[in-house]
Design a protein around this motif. Structure first.
Motif, PDB file in Angstrom:
ATOM      1  N   LYS A   1     -42.302 -22.704 -16.463  1.00 29.62           N
ATOM      2  CA  LYS A   1     -41.710 -23.017 -15.163  1.00 29.62           C
ATOM      3  C   LYS A   1     -42.378 -22.271 -14.008  1.00 29.62           C
ATOM      4  O   LYS A   1     -42.254 -22.678 -12.867  1.00 29.62           O
ATOM      5  CB  LYS A   1     -40.207 -22.784 -15.173  1.00 29.62           C
ATOM      6  CG  LYS A   1     -39.758 -21.356 -15.210  1.00 29.62           C
ATOM      7  CD  LYS A   1     -38.242 -21.295 -15.145  1.00 29.62           C
ATOM      8  CE  LYS A   1     -37.741 -19.882 -15.179  1.00 29.62           C
ATOM      9  NZ  LYS A   1     -36.288 -19.838 -15.087  1.00 29.62           N
ATOM     10  N   GLU A   2     -43.123 -21.218 -14.307  1.00 28.82           N
ATOM     11  CA  GLU A   2     -43.799 -20.462 -13.253  1.00 28.82           C
ATOM     12  C   GLU A   2     -44.986 -21.222 -12.670  1.00 28.82           C
ATOM     13  O   GLU A   2     -45.413 -20.940 -11.562  1.00 28.82           O
ATOM     14  CB  GLU A   2     -44.277 -19.111 -13.806  1.00 28.82           C
ATOM     15  CG  GLU A   2     -43.181 -18.254 -14.402  1.00 28.82           C
ATOM     16  CD  GLU A   2     -42.109 -17.883 -13.394  1.00 28.82           C
ATOM     17  OE1 GLU A   2     -42.440 -17.685 -12.210  1.00 28.82           O
ATOM     18  OE2 GLU A   2     -40.928 -17.806 -13.789  1.00 28.82           O
ATOM     19  N   ILE A   3     -45.512 -22.183 -13.398  1.00 29.67           N
ATOM     20  CA  ILE A   3     -46.716 -22.889 -12.959  1.00 29.67           C
ATOM     21  C   ILE A   3     -46.399 -24.165 -12.182  1.00 29.67           C
ATOM     22  O   ILE A   3     -47.260 -24.709 -11.500  1.00 29.67           O
ATOM     23  CB  ILE A   3     -47.607 -23.200 -14.181  1.00 29.67           C
ATOM     24  CG1 ILE A   3     -49.033 -23.485 -13.740  1.00 29.67           C
ATOM     25  CG2 ILE A   3     -47.070 -24.350 -14.982  1.00 29.67           C
ATOM     26  CD1 ILE A   3     -50.002 -23.600 -14.874  1.00 29.67           C
ATOM     27  N   ILE A   4     -45.181 -24.646 -12.244  1.00 28.80           N
ATOM     28  CA  ILE A   4     -44.843 -25.942 -11.650  1.00 28.80           C
ATOM     29  C   ILE A   4     -45.035 -25.945 -10.134  1.00 28.80           C
ATOM     30  O   ILE A   4     -45.687 -26.834  -9.582  1.00 28.80           O
ATOM     31  CB  ILE A   4     -43.410 -26.356 -12.035  1.00 28.80           C
ATOM     32  CG1 ILE A   4     -43.374 -26.678 -13.526  1.00 28.80           C
ATOM     33  CG2 ILE A   4     -42.939 -27.553 -11.228  1.00 28.80           C
ATOM     34  CD1 ILE A   4     -42.021 -26.981 -14.057  1.00 28.80           C
ATOM     35  N   LEU A   5     -44.496 -24.967  -9.453  1.00 32.56           N
ATOM     36  CA  LEU A   5     -44.608 -24.925  -8.001  1.00 32.56           C
ATOM     37  C   LEU A   5     -46.059 -24.796  -7.536  1.00 32.56           C
ATOM     38  O   LEU A   5     -46.489 -25.543  -6.650  1.00 32.56           O
ATOM     39  CB  LEU A   5     -43.735 -23.812  -7.433  1.00 32.56           C
ATOM     40  CG  LEU A   5     -43.615 -23.758  -5.922  1.00 32.56           C
ATOM     41  CD1 LEU A   5     -43.037 -25.064  -5.381  1.00 32.56           C
ATOM     42  CD2 LEU A   5     -42.733 -22.598  -5.501  1.00 32.56           C
ATOM     43  N   PRO A   6     -46.864 -23.891  -8.111  1.00 35.41           N
ATOM     44  CA  PRO A   6     -48.277 -23.839  -7.689  1.00 35.41           C
ATOM     45  C   PRO A   6     -49.035 -25.151  -7.941  1.00 35.41           C
ATOM     46  O   PRO A   6     -49.859 -25.555  -7.117  1.00 35.41           O
ATOM     47  CB  PRO A   6     -48.869 -22.707  -8.532  1.00 35.41           C
ATOM     48  CG  PRO A   6     -47.719 -21.860  -8.899  1.00 35.41           C
ATOM     49  CD  PRO A   6     -46.550 -22.777  -9.009  1.00 35.41           C
ATOM     50  N   VAL A   7     -48.745 -25.832  -9.041  1.00 29.49           N
ATOM     51  CA  VAL A   7     -49.414 -27.105  -9.328  1.00 29.49           C
ATOM     52  C   VAL A   7     -49.035 -28.138  -8.281  1.00 29.49           C
ATOM     53  O   VAL A   7     -49.900 -28.845  -7.750  1.00 29.49           O
ATOM     54  CB  VAL A   7     -49.070 -27.597 -10.760  1.00 29.49           C
ATOM     55  CG1 VAL A   7     -49.477 -29.043 -10.949  1.00 29.49           C
ATOM     56  CG2 VAL A   7     -49.751 -26.726 -11.795  1.00 29.49           C
ATOM     57  N   LEU A   8     -47.753 -28.242  -7.961  1.00 26.91           N
ATOM     58  CA  LEU A   8     -47.319 -29.207  -6.953  1.00 26.91           C
ATOM     59  C   LEU A   8     -47.899 -28.873  -5.576  1.00 26.91           C
ATOM     60  O   LEU A   8     -48.271 -29.776  -4.814  1.00 26.91           O
ATOM     61  CB  LEU A   8     -45.795 -29.275  -6.899  1.00 26.91           C
ATOM     62  CG  LEU A   8     -45.116 -29.881  -8.130  1.00 26.91           C
ATOM     63  CD1 LEU A   8     -43.609 -29.775  -8.015  1.00 26.91           C
ATOM     64  CD2 LEU A   8     -45.540 -31.323  -8.323  1.00 26.91           C
TER      65      LEU A   8
END
Length: 168
Positions: free
Chosen positions: A142-149
């Motif tokens: 879940k830590e990677i979702i925001l940076p990817v978006l």
């Protein structure tokens, strides 16, 4: 005497004898308990082994070109749908997503991850009949979702700015 009881109650096929149902469960209670325990155990094992998935999403409003003001309404709709479908394909293309894929592969330490498999985590779709595109990303980290978006959004903004400047 037992036959008479069943014959008199089975004369009307719509009736269900509660006593027969209770008798069935009492006769088979050990078997029923075993199936319940096995089902519960298998369900618990499956639930504990399934990785948790997290989802993030954002929306993009795609603006239409106003150059064709004298076109009929049907042509404008076809042009808008074509534009939206083009934007969806652009957002899913490897040329746009390759840097993001490399970032996810590096951060999640997934050395064997293929682009096609990773692309299944990303969903780009049109919201109804509007000119809004919905971008959804699913991952177990879940830590990677925001940076990817955020990366997808910034790449798309760069692309649309280049297109706008080119049109000017």
């Amino acid at each position: 005497m037992v036959k008479e009881k069943y014959q008199s109650s089975t004369g009307d096929n719509d009736d269900i004898e509660i006593a027969q149902v209770i008798d069935f469960f009492l006769r088979n209670k050990k078997l029923i308990i075993i199936f319940i325990l096995i089902g519960t155990t298998l369900g618990f094992i499956r639930n504990s082994r399934t990785p948790r998935l997290y989802q993030g999403q954002f929306q993009i409003v795609v603006s239409e070109n106003k150059n064709s003001s004298n076109n009929p309404l049907s042509r404008a709709k076809i042009r808008a749908n074509t534009e939206l479908n083009t934007q969806i394909i652009i957002l899913q293309s490897p040329s746009v997503l390759m840097d993001i894929f490399k970032y996810v592969k590096e951060v999640n330490n997934e050395k064997n991850l293929k682009f096609r498999n990773w692309q299944k985590r990303l969903n780009v779709s049109q919201e109804g009949i509007t000119s809004v595109l919905a971008i959804k990303y699913i991952d177990n980290n879940k830590e990677i979702i925001l940076p990817v978006l955020q990366k997808i959004s910034s790449i798309y903004q760069d692309y649309s700015n280049k297109k706008r400047i080119k049109n000017i």
